[in-house]
Design a protein around this motif. Structure first.
Motif, short mmCIF file in Angstrom:
data_model
loop_
_atom_site.label_atom_id
_atom_site.label_comp_id
_atom_site.label_asym_id
_atom_site.label_seq_id
_atom_site.Cartn_x
_atom_site.Cartn_y
_atom_site.Cartn_z
N ASP A 167 -32.55 54.95 -58.80
CA ASP A 167 -32.68 56.32 -59.29
C ASP A 167 -33.91 56.92 -58.61
OD1 ASP A 167 -30.54 55.82 -60.84
OD2 ASP A 167 -31.56 55.92 -62.76
N ASN A 168 -33.65 57.78 -57.62
CA ASN A 168 -34.72 58.25 -56.75
C ASN A 168 -34.82 59.77 -56.82
OD1 ASN A 168 -36.75 58.10 -54.84
ND2 ASN A 168 -35.34 58.18 -53.12
N TYR A 169 -35.97 60.28 -57.17
CA TYR A 169 -36.17 61.72 -57.31
C TYR A 169 -37.28 62.20 -56.38
CZ TYR A 169 -33.65 60.47 -61.54
OH TYR A 169 -32.74 59.96 -62.42
N MET A 170 -37.26 61.72 -55.16
CA MET A 170 -38.29 62.10 -54.20
C MET A 170 -38.03 63.52 -53.70
SD MET A 170 -39.89 59.31 -54.35
CE MET A 170 -41.09 59.39 -53.03
N PRO A 171 -39.07 64.29 -53.40
CA PRO A 171 -38.89 65.65 -52.89
C PRO A 171 -38.33 65.64 -51.48
CG PRO A 171 -41.21 65.06 -52.87
CD PRO A 171 -40.50 63.95 -53.60
N LEU A 172 -37.47 66.59 -51.20
CA LEU A 172 -36.91 66.74 -49.86
C LEU A 172 -37.63 67.81 -49.05
CD1 LEU A 172 -33.04 66.41 -50.29
CD2 LEU A 172 -34.64 64.79 -49.29
N SER A 173 -38.65 68.41 -49.63
CA SER A 173 -39.42 69.40 -48.87
C SER A 173 -40.78 69.56 -49.53
CB SER A 173 -38.69 70.75 -48.84
OG SER A 173 -38.86 71.42 -50.08
N ASP A 174 -41.68 70.16 -48.77
CA ASP A 174 -42.98 70.56 -49.31
C ASP A 174 -43.21 72.01 -48.89
OD1 ASP A 174 -45.33 70.10 -50.76
OD2 ASP A 174 -46.47 69.73 -48.94
N TRP A 175 -42.16 72.80 -49.01
CA TRP A 175 -42.16 74.17 -48.51
C TRP A 175 -42.96 75.10 -49.42
CZ3 TRP A 175 -40.38 75.21 -43.81
CH2 TRP A 175 -40.29 76.56 -43.41
N ARG A 176 -43.63 76.05 -48.81
CA ARG A 176 -44.42 77.05 -49.55
C ARG A 176 -44.03 78.44 -49.06
NH1 ARG A 176 -48.58 73.78 -51.69
NH2 ARG A 176 -47.77 71.65 -51.52
#
Length: 598
Positions: free
Chosen positions: A546-555
């Motif tokens: 169960d992996n909830y890692m972010p796919l972006s660090d967009w601002r």
């Protein structure tokens, strides 16, 4: 009839004196007088029962708006649109006459009822859309099954509508390629006051444009989803169920939309239209845990209200009926969660998913019920109360590892883990007719939870995959004497028993939290690959994460670390964050560093 004749005569006489009275012409007044006298003569000749009645007839229609040269709307995401009428048939009038008596029967009023229908096409927006969801007529949502409606999604190869061609002639109707539109066939107008209502439609269309089409293709390729929330006594049922709250007062348990279908059926329909590539559904079903200390934690099925059962499907789960179940915890008088889905509802959901060609992954789930002021010591902090509605991954021994007084690394910890898993055995369960009974030890244990659903899946005709647990991070890291991992050993034993119940055709696994699957960094600073024996077990088919890692660090704006990618919709950018980025290459040490991207 005298009514018709004298009405016409009165109109011609009235026209002779001209002028008007109260704004009414002489012809109108003459027609009214003549008709009144005619009706009196009719009734004298044929009896009072012959009084004619006409209902529902109208003189003219007003069609919903259609503007020449109106722009074609563009839609992104989920929008409510009204559209433009691009074609309509003539109105069809149907007259139905009843009454009048005859053959010795007493005379009754002759009633002629008029009803109207029309076929029409409404252009929605530029295509290609994913689906048309809800429909409103004059602002009121209507059921799609109550009308005959075809949806043309605006593809480049769509064909003309057959109803339009039947009326206008073959080859005389455009296909409106690139335009999403709907066609109503023989729409009954009685419920709308014998007029065409003002329609609006919920339209779903993926974003279009350079770089975005690739993301759209990715979405269309989604192969699996989780069916949540996993609670609600009849949320998974395809049979309509209601609660009889009082004499004459019924409340639906699982129909909450004008579609007239059960909530599960509506969800399954939306899934098929919005994610046509989805071939697998994780069916989440929840029981409730009451303590973060594994030795005293009990896992039970619960109901929202013990007083009222479902009509059409009495609630039963975990081998007990509603009267023997406990209610879920409440806040301000209202249940915090829905109840455990009834076993009958689970069986129906599995059958419905299979009928739609979906593979079924059964996903047993633990929800924790602690509320404020629960008085349960927190094994992690030593506080007098455990956190409100904590994560099941926080279940551990009576005092967590690394704290003073912990039983970790002792036989006492093994005993606490054993109490959590319990002693229920596969032979304690009997499946018959879609129901599972239990005759084992009087315990609400984790083994009873998992083994119950293994048997229920067999009763439902089988599933494609079965999780024996998920995200029990704190529990799997509890150590017994000699640095053993008793929970991991218990999961291996459980996997073997589930395999014997479900057979070789079902994939079996454990869904580990992303911080748990690879190993355990102990308080002493060691790295232990504690789940490796489970992953290597012969009864386990897959490593679940169960992996909830972010796919972006967009601002927002252009002054941020990822701006050089050009767009958050750049598929290469998203791919780079699957095997990179936060949690893989680096992490933020504080909220301030996150804000500054340090």
């Amino acid at each position: 009839m005298a009514t018709i004749l004298l009405s016409a005569a009165g109109a011609s006489i009235g026209a002779g004196f001209g002028g008007s009275v109260l704004g009414l012409s002489g012809a109108v007044i003459g027609r009214a007088v003549g008709a009144t006298l005619g009706r009196v003569i009719d009734q004298r000749l044929m009896g009072h029962g012959s009084q004619p009645v006409e209902t529902g007839r109208i003189d003219r229609f007003r069609l919903t708006g259609a503007s020449e040269g109106a722009p074609v709307a563009q839609v992104w995401g989920r929008m409510r649109v009204s559209g433009q009428v691009i074609w309509a048939s003539r109105f069809l009038e149907t007259a139905t006459t009843s009454g009048g008596g005859g053959k010795g029967a007493p005379s009754t009023p002759k009633v002629t009822e008029y009803s109207y229908s029309v076929s029409l096409a409404v252009a929605l927006c530029e295509g290609e859309i994913t689906r048309v969801g809800r429909i409103w007529a004059d602002g009121v949502e209507i059921a799609r099954d109550d009308v005959t409606m075809r949806v043309y999604r605006g593809s480049d190869d769509q064909l003309p509508d057959p109803k339009m061609e039947a009326i206008e002639g073959t080859g005389q109707v455009p296909a409106y390629r690139g335009i999403a539109y709907v066609v109503f066939e023989d729409l009954p107008l009685g419920q709308f006051g014998n007029r065409v209502p003002q329609f609006s439609f919920e339209v779903l269309r993926p974003a279009q444009g350079p770089g975005i089409d690739r993301v759209t293709d990715l979405v269309r390729g989604i192969g699996g989803v989780a069916m949540i929330p996993g609670t609600g006594e009849y949320t998974l049922a395809t049979t309509p169920v209601h609660y009889a709250r009082a004499p004459g007062e019924n409340v639906s348990a699982n129909i909450h939309s004008p579609a007239g279908k059960t909530d599960f059926a509506v969800s399954l329909e939306a899934l098929g239209e919005e994610l046509p590539g989805c071939g697998s559904v994780s069916l989440v079903v929840s029981w409730f845990g009451d303590d973060l200390r594994c030795g005293t934690c009990r896992v039970k099925p619960k109901v929202e209200d013990k007083a009222t059962d479902g009509v059409g499907m009495p609630w039963r789960a975990g081998g007990i009926a509603r009267a023997a179940a406990e209610e879920v915890i409440r806040d301000a008088g209202r249940p915090v969660y829905g109840g455990t889905p009834a076993d009958g509802a689970v069986v129906e959901a599995i059958a419905a998913l299979r009928a739609e060609g979906k593979q079924v992954v059964f996903y047993p789930f633990i929800l924790m019920e602690q509320m404020a002021g629960n008085g349960l010591p927190d094994p992690w902090s030593g506080a007098g109360d455990q956190p409100v509605l904590p994560w099941r991954g926080r279940i551990t021994c009576s005092v967590a590892a690394g704290r003073a007084g912990t039983p970790d690394r002792t036989a006492a910890a093994e005993a606490e883990v054993a109490a959590f898993f319990g002693t229920a055995a596969p032979g304690d369960f009997t499946a018959s007719g879609g129901a599972v009974t239990y005759a084992g030890p009087a315990e609400w244990s984790y083994r009873r939870f998992i083994l119950h659903y293994a048997h229920l899946c067999v009763a439902a005709g089988g599933v494609d995959a079965f999780c024996i647990g998920s995200e029990m991070r704190g529990l799997t890291q509890v150590r017994g004497a000699g640095d053993s991992f008793p929970a991991v050993a218990a999961l291996r034993a459980l996997a073997a028993e589930v395999r014997a119940i479900l057979g070789p055709g079902t994939k079996i696994g454990y869904a580990a939290d992303w911080s748990e699957y690879f190993g355990y960094q102990t308080p002493e600073g060691d790295l232990r690959y504690h789940l490796d024996p489970l992953w290597a077990d012969g009864a386990i088919d897959f490593v679940g994460i169960d992996n909830y890692m972010p796919l972006s660090d967009w601002r927002d704006g252009q002054d941020h670390a990822d701006a050089h990618w050009g767009s958050i919709y750049n598929l290469d950018y998203l791919k780079a964050n699957v095997a990179g980025g936060e949690g893989h290459d680096w992490f933020y040490s504080s909220p301030a560093h996150r804000d500054a991207q340090i």
